[in-house]
Scaffold this active site. Structure first.
Site, short mmCIF file in Angstrom:
data_model
loop_
_atom_site.label_atom_id
_atom_site.label_comp_id
_atom_site.label_asym_id
_atom_site.label_seq_id
_atom_site.Cartn_x
_atom_site.Cartn_y
_atom_site.Cartn_z
N HIS A 90 0.83 -1.21 0.00
CA HIS A 90 0.00 0.00 0.00
C HIS A 90 0.87 1.26 0.00
O HIS A 90 0.59 2.23 -0.71
CB HIS A 90 -0.89 0.05 1.25
CG HIS A 90 -1.87 -1.07 1.36
ND1 HIS A 90 -1.72 -2.09 2.26
CD2 HIS A 90 -3.03 -1.31 0.71
CE1 HIS A 90 -2.74 -2.92 2.16
NE2 HIS A 90 -3.55 -2.49 1.22
N ASP A 106 -3.92 -7.62 -7.40
CA ASP A 106 -5.31 -7.96 -7.67
C ASP A 106 -5.60 -7.67 -9.14
O ASP A 106 -6.35 -6.75 -9.49
CB ASP A 106 -6.24 -7.16 -6.76
CG ASP A 106 -6.01 -7.47 -5.29
OD1 ASP A 106 -6.27 -8.61 -4.89
OD2 ASP A 106 -5.53 -6.59 -4.56
#
Length: 283
Positions: A37, A151
């Site tokens: 992140h 993802d």
């Protein structure tokens, strides 16, 4: 750094930034921040003037057998990390603020791609993801939105949604961050035992094998899929969900494999389910 819970206040903050001439960068997260992140946030910080992120554990993307309550929520630590990388605004709504009328009746259909691979294993997942991403992108408004490539199927669906439904958003994909041993960073890694973590390396090792074969000119779908399955299934602790190669534009499974192509894998290690992928090099 401003922390906002009310959706309309978040919208107002982004509108004010644009009115001042700033380009808005937006990073949606479910919190439990890790270096993956943070690398996305740092990139957005460099490339835009006003950095906004969201922290919201979206209940719509959890199936009935998935433990929403167990998802980690270290909010204070997440806010400290967000401040350290230079976020201007963190949008951290409650479920009732995001869905004031309860779970919405109107949701976003992910289409045929949303029913394959991850969508087949987690039937409600992508509908929930695209519904919450739609709400977040409508709130933040015209901006650059940053998503991780780990993802990959989710990113492909977000790109399709933004293009086909004319969102005023530029979608930016960010490279997967890995530990030194190759394991892709994930909030779920913390739930792995030491033995499960060792076994989970089979995912990145399987992808690496496919990369080597692809670079050598291998184009047989059966061969590439076979070597990945074989590597993962060597691990007694691994329960393979899928291993395949897709066209990175269409997400079909062509045989022979055409470029650009992406190898995608998913497996369970104990109670923890992990996914990974890699863009295959041309021979």
């Amino acid at each position: 750094m401003e922390v906002i819970a009310a959706p309309q206040a978040f919208r107002a903050a982004a509108n004010l930034a644009r009115a001042r001439g700033a380009q808005v960068g937006f990073v949606p997260t479910m919190g439990a921040l890790h270096e993956g992140h943070l690398s996305i946030l740092r990139r957005a910080r460099v490339e835009t003037d006003h950095l906004a992120m969201s922290i919201f554990v979206n209940p719509l993307q959890f199936g009935p057998r998935e433990d929403l309550a167990a998802y980690p929520r270290p909010m204070q630590r997440d806010l400290e990390l967000a401040a350290d990388v230079g976020c201007d605004v963190v949008f951290a709504p409650t479920e009732s603020e995001m869905y004031p009328d309860g779970r919405p009746d109107v949701t976003l259909d992910a289409g045929p791609l949303g029913e394959r691979l991850e969508g087949a294993i987690r039937p409600v997942h992508f509908r929930g993801v695209l519904t919450v991403v739609t709400k977040l992108l409508h709130l933040v408004g015209p901006s650059r939105a940053y998503f991780g490539e780990k993802d990959a199927q989710q990113l492909a669906l977000v790109r399709r949604m933004v293009k086909q439904l004319d969102f005023p958003i530029e979608v930016v994909g960010c490279a997967t961050v890995r530990d030194a041993d190759g394991l892709a960073l994930s909030s779920r890694n913390a739930a792995l035992t030491s033995d499960e973590r060792r076994a989970a390396l089979s995912l990145s090792q399987a992808l690496r094998t496919a990369e080597v074969l692809s670079a050598a000119g291998e184009r047989s779908l059966e061969v590439l899929v076979g070597v990945m399955r074989e590597r993962i299934e060597l691990e007694p602790l691994a329960r393979l969900d899928y291993a395949t190669v897709v066209d990175d534009r269409t997400w079909d499974e062509p045989d022979p494999v055409r470029q650009p192509a992406r190898a995608v894998v998913a497996a369970r290690f104990g109670s923890t389910r992990l996914i990974d992928n890699a863009l295959l090099p041309e021979g």
